[in-house]
Write an enzyme that holds these catalytic residues in place. Structure first.
Site, PDB file in Angstrom:
ATOM      1  N   ASN A   1       4.555   6.582  11.231  1.00  0.00           N
ATOM      2  CA  ASN A   1       4.992   5.306  10.633  1.00  0.00           C
ATOM      3  C   ASN A   1       5.212   4.275  11.746  1.00  0.00           C
ATOM      4  OD1 ASN A   1       6.655   3.191   9.723  1.00  0.00           O
ATOM      5  ND2 ASN A   1       7.493   4.449   8.081  1.00  0.00           N
TER       6      ASN A   1
ATOM      7  N   LYS B   1       8.787   2.777  12.107  1.00  0.00           N
ATOM      8  CA  LYS B   1       9.777   3.684  12.712  1.00  0.00           C
ATOM      9  C   LYS B   1       9.545   3.811  14.218  1.00  0.00           C
ATOM     10  CE  LYS B   1      10.936   6.843   8.934  1.00  0.00           C
ATOM     11  NZ  LYS B   1      10.977   8.252   8.537  1.00  0.00           N
TER      12      LYS B   1
ATOM     13  N   ASP C   1      14.362  11.350   9.151  1.00  0.00           N
ATOM     14  CA  ASP C   1      14.171  11.281   7.706  1.00  0.00           C
ATOM     15  C   ASP C   1      15.280  10.425   7.129  1.00  0.00           C
ATOM     16  OD1 ASP C   1      12.105  12.351   5.867  1.00  0.00           O
ATOM     17  OD2 ASP C   1      13.871  12.837   4.689  1.00  0.00           O
TER      18      ASP C   1
ATOM     19  N   PHE D   1      10.704  -3.265   6.986  1.00  0.00           N
ATOM     20  CA  PHE D   1       9.792  -2.498   6.127  1.00  0.00           C
ATOM     21  C   PHE D   1      10.589  -1.833   5.009  1.00  0.00           C
ATOM     22  CE2 PHE D   1      10.626   1.986   7.377  1.00  0.00           C
ATOM     23  CZ  PHE D   1      11.463   1.776   8.457  1.00  0.00           C
TER      24      PHE D   1
ATOM     25  N   TYR E   1      12.663  -0.716   2.059  1.00  0.00           N
ATOM     26  CA  TYR E   1      13.635  -1.384   1.192  1.00  0.00           C
ATOM     27  C   TYR E   1      14.396  -2.501   1.918  1.00  0.00           C
ATOM     28  CZ  TYR E   1      12.816   2.718  -1.766  1.00  0.00           C
ATOM     29  OH  TYR E   1      12.229   3.694  -2.541  1.00  0.00           O
ATOM     30  N   ASP E   2      14.037  -2.808   3.160  1.00  0.00           N
ATOM     31  CA  ASP E   2      14.760  -3.818   3.954  1.00  0.00           C
ATOM     32  C   ASP E   2      15.005  -5.143   3.215  1.00  0.00           C
ATOM     33  OD1 ASP E   2      15.193  -2.224   6.117  1.00  0.00           O
ATOM     34  OD2 ASP E   2      13.669  -3.133   7.413  1.00  0.00           O
TER      35      ASP E   2
ATOM     36  N   LYS F   1      19.302  -5.404  13.540  1.00  0.00           N
ATOM     37  CA  LYS F   1      19.115  -4.243  12.655  1.00  0.00           C
ATOM     38  C   LYS F   1      19.259  -2.952  13.458  1.00  0.00           C
ATOM     39  CE  LYS F   1      16.135  -1.566   9.665  1.00  0.00           C
ATOM     40  NZ  LYS F   1      14.807  -1.129   9.275  1.00  0.00           N
TER      41      LYS F   1
ATOM     42  N   HIS G   1      21.420   2.528  10.021  1.00  0.00           N
ATOM     43  CA  HIS G   1      21.495   3.989   9.900  1.00  0.00           C
ATOM     44  C   HIS G   1      20.754   4.664  11.067  1.00  0.00           C
ATOM     45  CE1 HIS G   1      18.292   1.905   7.886  1.00  0.00           C
ATOM     46  NE2 HIS G   1      17.516   2.978   7.934  1.00  0.00           N
ATOM     47  N   ARG G   2      19.537   4.174  11.362  1.00  0.00           N
ATOM     48  CA  ARG G   2      18.716   4.797  12.420  1.00  0.00           C
ATOM     49  C   ARG G   2      19.346   4.553  13.792  1.00  0.00           C
ATOM     50  NH1 ARG G   2      14.507   2.886  10.560  1.00  0.00           N
ATOM     51  NH2 ARG G   2      14.100   4.764   9.341  1.00  0.00           N
TER      52      ARG G   2
HETATM   53  P1  IMP Z   1      11.032   8.719   5.330  1.00  0.00           P
HETATM   54  O1  IMP Z   1      10.858   9.815   4.323  1.00  0.00           O
HETATM   55  O2  IMP Z   1      12.106   8.966   6.300  1.00  0.00           O
HETATM   56  O3  IMP Z   1       9.751   8.312   5.974  1.00  0.00           O
HETATM   57  O4  IMP Z   1      11.519   7.407   4.575  1.00  0.00           O
HETATM   58  C1  IMP Z   1      11.563   7.293   3.202  1.00  0.00           C
HETATM   59  C2  IMP Z   1      11.402   5.881   2.780  1.00  0.00           C
HETATM   60  O5  IMP Z   1      12.619   5.198   3.028  1.00  0.00           O
HETATM   61  C3  IMP Z   1      10.322   5.065   3.474  1.00  0.00           C
HETATM   62  O6  IMP Z   1       9.114   5.139   2.832  1.00  0.00           O
HETATM   63  C4  IMP Z   1      10.868   3.655   3.372  1.00  0.00           C
HETATM   64  O7  IMP Z   1      10.510   3.111   2.136  1.00  0.00           O
HETATM   65  C5  IMP Z   1      12.362   3.881   3.371  1.00  0.00           C
HETATM   66  N1  IMP Z   1      12.952   3.606   4.676  1.00  0.00           N
HETATM   67  C6  IMP Z   1      13.123   4.443   5.722  1.00  0.00           C
HETATM   68  N2  IMP Z   1      13.750   3.815   6.722  1.00  0.00           N
HETATM   69  C7  IMP Z   1      13.962   2.548   6.296  1.00  0.00           C
HETATM   70  C8  IMP Z   1      14.551   1.408   6.898  1.00  0.00           C
HETATM   71  O8  IMP Z   1      15.017   1.403   8.047  1.00  0.00           O
HETATM   72  N3  IMP Z   1      14.577   0.305   6.134  1.00  0.00           N
HETATM   73  C9  IMP Z   1      14.081   0.231   4.865  1.00  0.00           C
HETATM   74  N4  IMP Z   1      13.506   1.264   4.266  1.00  0.00           N
HETATM   75  C10 IMP Z   1      13.444   2.413   4.982  1.00  0.00           C
END
Ligand code: IMP
Length: 201
Positions: free
Chosen positions: A15, A18, A75, A157, A159-160, A180, A185-186
């Protein structure tokens, strides 16, 4: 003089959003960061865990096994209180297996239609897993906010554009990436692993 070899870390993701965020948050450390894009033969990890912890650990372990490099996996789930924690572990496929970010956001907006402000609370939860030789770490970071009733902002990206952080009166999509990364969270999960990065860097 012997120069210390830089430690190498592989990000268990393809991604690009990320990758940019994680590289930026870890930019102060003396680490060579590669990604799965540098290892196209490593197969996609199936994210079939029941929790984001299971998925993060599975990704980190499989990528470490395939490459021999210490691996970092992220994740993330968006947990909306009014929806009893949904989409959670299903965040990426909320609107179906091949859903786009726009489709997931549209589904969330529909489910949250007419829900009053005080019941629009949500939390982004990120679990970072590290897997290496005799090494396994899991760290969690959270960020609380509200789900807007329309998208706002052009950055970021997923749900931001719907995730509003009241302390800064803007969505993740409206704020600069540097902010951000500091409050997300990250960012928080990675800051908790600072000691680990200081030791390997
Ligand atoms: P993943 O399974 O960790 O790749 O993330 C699941 C989903 O959560 C992704 O497809 C994004 O739609 C959403 N997501 C993950 N991280 C973020 C973020 O930092 N901001 C907004 N949406 C996020």
């Amino acid at each position: 003089m012997l120069l210390k070899e830089r430690s190498k870390l592989i990000l268990a993701t393809r991604n690009p959003h990320k990758v940019i965020e994680i590289k930026s948050i870890l930019s102060n450390f003396n680490i060579d960061i590669v990604t799965l894009n540098d290892y196209p033969d490593v197969p996609e990890v199936v994210e079939d865990g029941a929790t984001i912890e299971e998925n993060a650990l599975k990704k980190a372990k499989e990528v470490h096994r395939a490459t021999g490099i210490t691996s970092l996996a992220d994740d993330t789930g968006l947990e909306v209180d009014h929806l009893n924690g949904q989409p959670g572990v299903f965040s990426s496929r909320f609107a179906g297996d091949s859903a786009t970010y726009a489709m997931n956001n549209a589904k969330l907006l529909t489910l949250m239609n007419n829900v009053p402000w005080e019941r629009r609370t949500a939390c982004f939860r990120c679990v970072i897993a590290i897997a290496g030789e005799g090494l396994e770490y899991l760290m969690e970071g959270r960020c609380n906010g509200y789900i807007l009733n329309e998208t706002r902002g052009d950055h970021g990206f997923g749900y931001d554009p719907l995730f509003y952080v009241p302390e800064y009166a803007q969505t993740f999509s409206q704020m600069p990436a540097s902010l951000k990364n500091q409050i997300s969270h990250r960012g928080k999960a990675l800051q908790k692993l600072k000691c680990f990065f200081e030791n390997i860097a």
